[in-house]
Design a protein around this motif. Structure first.
Motif, PDB file in Angstrom:
ATOM      1  N   ILE A 382     -66.310  67.243  -8.236  1.00  0.00           N
ATOM      2  CA  ILE A 382     -65.251  68.078  -7.667  1.00  0.00           C
ATOM      3  C   ILE A 382     -65.186  67.905  -6.140  1.00  0.00           C
ATOM      4  O   ILE A 382     -65.714  68.695  -5.354  1.00  0.00           O
ATOM      5  CB  ILE A 382     -65.407  69.569  -8.024  1.00  0.00           C
ATOM      6  CG1 ILE A 382     -65.703  69.740  -9.502  1.00  0.00           C
ATOM      7  CG2 ILE A 382     -64.163  70.334  -7.602  1.00  0.00           C
ATOM      8  CD1 ILE A 382     -64.607  69.257 -10.422  1.00  0.00           C
ATOM      9  N   ALA A 383     -64.538  66.815  -5.715  1.00  0.00           N
ATOM     10  CA  ALA A 383     -64.344  66.594  -4.279  1.00  0.00           C
ATOM     11  C   ALA A 383     -63.524  67.734  -3.680  1.00  0.00           C
ATOM     12  O   ALA A 383     -62.572  68.227  -4.289  1.00  0.00           O
ATOM     13  CB  ALA A 383     -63.635  65.264  -4.053  1.00  0.00           C
ATOM     14  N   GLN A 384     -63.931  68.158  -2.471  1.00  0.00           N
ATOM     15  CA  GLN A 384     -63.232  69.253  -1.804  1.00  0.00           C
ATOM     16  C   GLN A 384     -62.751  68.882  -0.413  1.00  0.00           C
ATOM     17  O   GLN A 384     -61.569  69.039  -0.090  1.00  0.00           O
ATOM     18  CB  GLN A 384     -64.153  70.484  -1.722  1.00  0.00           C
ATOM     19  CG  GLN A 384     -64.482  71.090  -3.085  1.00  0.00           C
ATOM     20  CD  GLN A 384     -65.384  72.304  -2.968  1.00  0.00           C
ATOM     21  OE1 GLN A 384     -66.303  72.343  -2.131  1.00  0.00           O
ATOM     22  NE2 GLN A 384     -65.142  73.311  -3.800  1.00  0.00           N
ATOM     23  N   GLN A 385     -63.651  68.378   0.425  1.00  0.00           N
ATOM     24  CA  GLN A 385     -63.283  68.110   1.825  1.00  0.00           C
ATOM     25  C   GLN A 385     -63.779  66.721   2.235  1.00  0.00           C
ATOM     26  O   GLN A 385     -64.600  66.583   3.148  1.00  0.00           O
ATOM     27  CB  GLN A 385     -63.866  69.189   2.743  1.00  0.00           C
ATOM     28  CG  GLN A 385     -63.296  70.569   2.501  1.00  0.00           C
ATOM     29  CD  GLN A 385     -63.916  71.616   3.412  1.00  0.00           C
ATOM     30  OE1 GLN A 385     -65.039  71.460   3.895  1.00  0.00           O
ATOM     31  NE2 GLN A 385     -63.187  72.689   3.664  1.00  0.00           N
ATOM     32  N   VAL A 386     -63.298  65.706   1.567  1.00  0.00           N
ATOM     33  CA  VAL A 386     -63.673  64.338   1.924  1.00  0.00           C
ATOM     34  C   VAL A 386     -62.942  63.942   3.202  1.00  0.00           C
ATOM     35  O   VAL A 386     -61.729  64.125   3.314  1.00  0.00           O
ATOM     36  CB  VAL A 386     -63.310  63.355   0.785  1.00  0.00           C
ATOM     37  CG1 VAL A 386     -63.645  61.925   1.180  1.00  0.00           C
ATOM     38  CG2 VAL A 386     -64.042  63.748  -0.494  1.00  0.00           C
ATOM     39  N   PRO A 387     -63.654  63.407   4.210  1.00  0.00           N
ATOM     40  CA  PRO A 387     -62.985  63.006   5.451  1.00  0.00           C
ATOM     41  C   PRO A 387     -61.902  61.962   5.180  1.00  0.00           C
ATOM     42  O   PRO A 387     -61.996  61.165   4.243  1.00  0.00           O
ATOM     43  CB  PRO A 387     -64.124  62.406   6.295  1.00  0.00           C
ATOM     44  CG  PRO A 387     -65.379  62.956   5.704  1.00  0.00           C
ATOM     45  CD  PRO A 387     -65.107  63.152   4.248  1.00  0.00           C
ATOM     46  N   ARG A 388     -60.891  61.960   5.998  1.00  0.00           N
ATOM     47  CA  ARG A 388     -59.800  60.993   5.835  1.00  0.00           C
ATOM     48  C   ARG A 388     -60.070  59.689   6.592  1.00  0.00           C
ATOM     49  O   ARG A 388     -59.332  58.709   6.426  1.00  0.00           O
ATOM     50  CB  ARG A 388     -58.488  61.600   6.314  1.00  0.00           C
ATOM     51  CG  ARG A 388     -57.989  62.751   5.468  1.00  0.00           C
ATOM     52  CD  ARG A 388     -57.702  62.326   4.027  1.00  0.00           C
ATOM     53  NE  ARG A 388     -58.827  62.627   3.123  1.00  0.00           N
ATOM     54  CZ  ARG A 388     -58.910  62.245   1.874  1.00  0.00           C
ATOM     55  NH1 ARG A 388     -57.971  61.493   1.345  1.00  0.00           N
ATOM     56  NH2 ARG A 388     -59.949  62.550   1.131  1.00  0.00           N
ATOM     57  N   THR A 389     -61.099  59.675   7.448  1.00  0.00           N
ATOM     58  CA  THR A 389     -61.543  58.448   8.105  1.00  0.00           C
ATOM     59  C   THR A 389     -63.062  58.406   8.037  1.00  0.00           C
ATOM     60  O   THR A 389     -63.716  59.430   7.807  1.00  0.00           O
ATOM     61  CB  THR A 389     -61.100  58.384   9.579  1.00  0.00           C
ATOM     62  OG1 THR A 389     -61.652  59.503  10.295  1.00  0.00           O
ATOM     63  CG2 THR A 389     -59.595  58.355   9.714  1.00  0.00           C
ATOM     64  N   SER A 390     -63.643  57.231   8.244  1.00  0.00           N
ATOM     65  CA  SER A 390     -65.087  57.072   8.195  1.00  0.00           C
ATOM     66  C   SER A 390     -65.766  57.957   9.243  1.00  0.00           C
ATOM     67  O   SER A 390     -65.415  57.877  10.430  1.00  0.00           O
ATOM     68  CB  SER A 390     -65.481  55.623   8.406  1.00  0.00           C
ATOM     69  OG  SER A 390     -66.872  55.502   8.594  1.00  0.00           O
ATOM     70  N   PRO A 391     -66.738  58.764   8.872  1.00  0.00           N
ATOM     71  CA  PRO A 391     -67.431  59.599   9.863  1.00  0.00           C
ATOM     72  C   PRO A 391     -68.192  58.792  10.895  1.00  0.00           C
ATOM     73  O   PRO A 391     -68.397  59.242  12.023  1.00  0.00           O
ATOM     74  CB  PRO A 391     -68.381  60.455   9.010  1.00  0.00           C
ATOM     75  CG  PRO A 391     -67.846  60.385   7.623  1.00  0.00           C
ATOM     76  CD  PRO A 391     -67.193  59.049   7.503  1.00  0.00           C
ATOM     77  N   THR A 392     -68.638  57.586  10.520  1.00  0.00           N
ATOM     78  CA  THR A 392     -69.442  56.770  11.438  1.00  0.00           C
ATOM     79  C   THR A 392     -68.633  55.692  12.137  1.00  0.00           C
ATOM     80  O   THR A 392     -69.086  55.151  13.135  1.00  0.00           O
ATOM     81  CB  THR A 392     -70.606  56.120  10.673  1.00  0.00           C
ATOM     82  OG1 THR A 392     -70.089  55.475   9.497  1.00  0.00           O
ATOM     83  CG2 THR A 392     -71.645  57.145  10.273  1.00  0.00           C
ATOM     84  N   HIS A 393     -67.444  55.350  11.612  1.00  0.00           N
ATOM     85  CA  HIS A 393     -66.615  54.336  12.243  1.00  0.00           C
ATOM     86  C   HIS A 393     -65.180  54.830  12.340  1.00  0.00           C
ATOM     87  O   HIS A 393     -64.250  54.234  11.763  1.00  0.00           O
ATOM     88  CB  HIS A 393     -66.670  53.035  11.443  1.00  0.00           C
ATOM     89  CG  HIS A 393     -68.065  52.534  11.190  1.00  0.00           C
ATOM     90  ND1 HIS A 393     -68.888  52.098  12.192  1.00  0.00           N
ATOM     91  CD2 HIS A 393     -68.784  52.449  10.026  1.00  0.00           C
ATOM     92  CE1 HIS A 393     -70.056  51.732  11.667  1.00  0.00           C
ATOM     93  NE2 HIS A 393     -70.022  51.944  10.364  1.00  0.00           N
ATOM     94  N   PRO A 394     -64.943  55.927  13.060  1.00  0.00           N
ATOM     95  CA  PRO A 394     -63.591  56.517  13.097  1.00  0.00           C
ATOM     96  C   PRO A 394     -62.566  55.648  13.814  1.00  0.00           C
ATOM     97  O   PRO A 394     -61.371  55.869  13.679  1.00  0.00           O
ATOM     98  CB  PRO A 394     -63.817  57.827  13.863  1.00  0.00           C
ATOM     99  CG  PRO A 394     -65.032  57.566  14.695  1.00  0.00           C
ATOM    100  CD  PRO A 394     -65.901  56.669  13.888  1.00  0.00           C
TER     101      PRO A 394
END
Length: 397
Positions: A382-394
């Protein structure tokens, strides 16, 4: 798997064409055609791997410092060759332009960013030792001799040589061989150099060795070098099939090719785990691009597999359709992380994006009963708040 095979093939064609162009009279039609072929092959080398730029760099340096070779700038051939090569390379430049120069920036950082391992002297010795091992020690010694002799003879005759003289042509090839070694010697001052990085020294050096009139490279040492190289190749070939060297699996580079089917089988089982019941799509990912590509190949249905790259450097998986774009609310995810404290920490970071998570199977990657490395599977529902860009390579678009 590296692009060096394609680089070698195109670089050898380019060098053959350059040598033939240098052997024909300046401004002749034959010279122009050979330069044209060199430009096409060089363009292919550029596309294969960016280090191909060291080939024309070496040739330009040779022509600048050698008076006879300098006369080649008066003909159209070299300029046309450069234009053709750049035209073939233009799509790569255009792709980088629209992707934040990602691969150019990566290669510059990969080669010159400082790394704390070792010291400059040890890294230089390590680089030379790797080349001696790559070519085999005796052949590497013979390659060094013929390159040195070609440089010496070409420099001594530079005032009297004609543009088509053999000494001038061999001097050009020798400079082409030396420039990559010098380039990566500078790189080794800041960070370790991988064995295949300076490989552009070999096309020109091997051409000089194969055509050298020196007795030392035509006699007993050549035969010894060839037999030693053949023996080393045979050992590596057998080692690839079945271990014969007393190497621990973790220290055997060939062993890294093993165990992936077991990991894929464990992932396939995890995709059917009841823990993921109620999810919409069940995606598969790994934190390393090596793991992601092996899973994509070995899973029975060969699904899309993401590489999260949370614990490592950016790579092409970041610019392909990735988890940040594809995983939507309600989806499930199975991820393979390293089975260590860092991997567990990264797994918990991913867990904050989902309603629930739990560790899955611990999967040892083995070869002949010995463990090469170990991966831990993690299951997320149950994905809820997956980032829309890479957290380490924004910065990647």
């Amino acid at each position: 798997a590296t692009p060096d095979a394609a680089l070698f093939a195109t670089a050898m064609i380019a060098l053959l064409a350059v040598e033939r162009a240098l052997a024909t009279p300046v401004r002749s039609w034959a010279s122009f055609l050979w330069w044209l072929l060199a430009g096409v092959a060089l363009g292919g080398a550029f596309v294969a791997k960016y280090t191909a730029v060291l080939l024309p760099m070496g040739l330009v340096i040779a022509c600048l410092v050698h008076p006879a070779l300098r006369r080649r700038y008066a003909e159209a051939g070299p300029w046309v060759a450069g234009a053709v090569a750049l035209a073939l390379f233009a799509p790569v430049v255009a792709w980088n332009l629209f992707n934040n120069w990602i691969s150019f920036r990566f290669q510059l950082g990969h080669g010159f960013n400082a790394v704390s391992r070792g010291n400059p002297v040890s890294r230089e010795l390590e680089m030379l030792g790797a080349q001696a091992g790559l070519a085999s020690p005796i052949l590497f010694g013979l390659l060094t001799i013929v390159v040195w002799v070609a440089l010496r003879d070409g420099w001594r005759t530079r005032r009297t040589a004609q543009p088509t003289d053999l000494s001038a042509r061999r001097f050009a090839l020798a400079v082409v061989a030396v420039v990559p070694l010098g380039f990566f010697a500078i790189s080794a001052w800041r960070r370790p150099v991988e064995a295949n990085w300076p490989a552009m020294i070999y096309p020109a050096a091997m051409t000089l060795l194969a055509t050298s009139p020196l007795p030392v490279v035509q006699g007993v040492w050549w035969r010894r070098g060839a037999w030693l190289a053949a023996a080393l190749l045979a050992v590596v070939t057998v080692q690839a099939a079945t271990p014969i060297l007393p190497l621990a699996p973790r220290r055997d580079p060939i062993a890294r090719a093993h165990g992936w089917r077991a990991l894929a089988d464990s992932v396939a089982a995890a995709r059917r785990d009841p823990f993921l019941d109620g999810t919409v799509d069940r995606w598969v990912a790994a934190d390393r691009y090596q793991d992601a590509s092996e899973l994509a190949f070995h899973l029975p249905d060969q699904p899309t597999v993401f590489s999260l790259n949370l614990g490592g450097r950016t790579n092409h998986y970041d610019v392909w359709p990735n988890a940040w774009q594809r995983v939507r609310p309600g989806d499930g995810l199975i991820v393979a992380f390293d089975a260590d404290a860092k991997g567990d920490s990264l797994a918990r970071v991913v867990g904050t994006w989902f309603k629930a998570m739990r560790p899955g199977a611990l999967v040892p990657l083995r070869r002949n009963g010995g463990t090469v490395t170990t991966r831990r599977l993690w299951l997320y529902r149950i994905a809820q708040q997956v980032p829309r860009t890479s957290p380490t390579h924004p910065e990647i678009p």
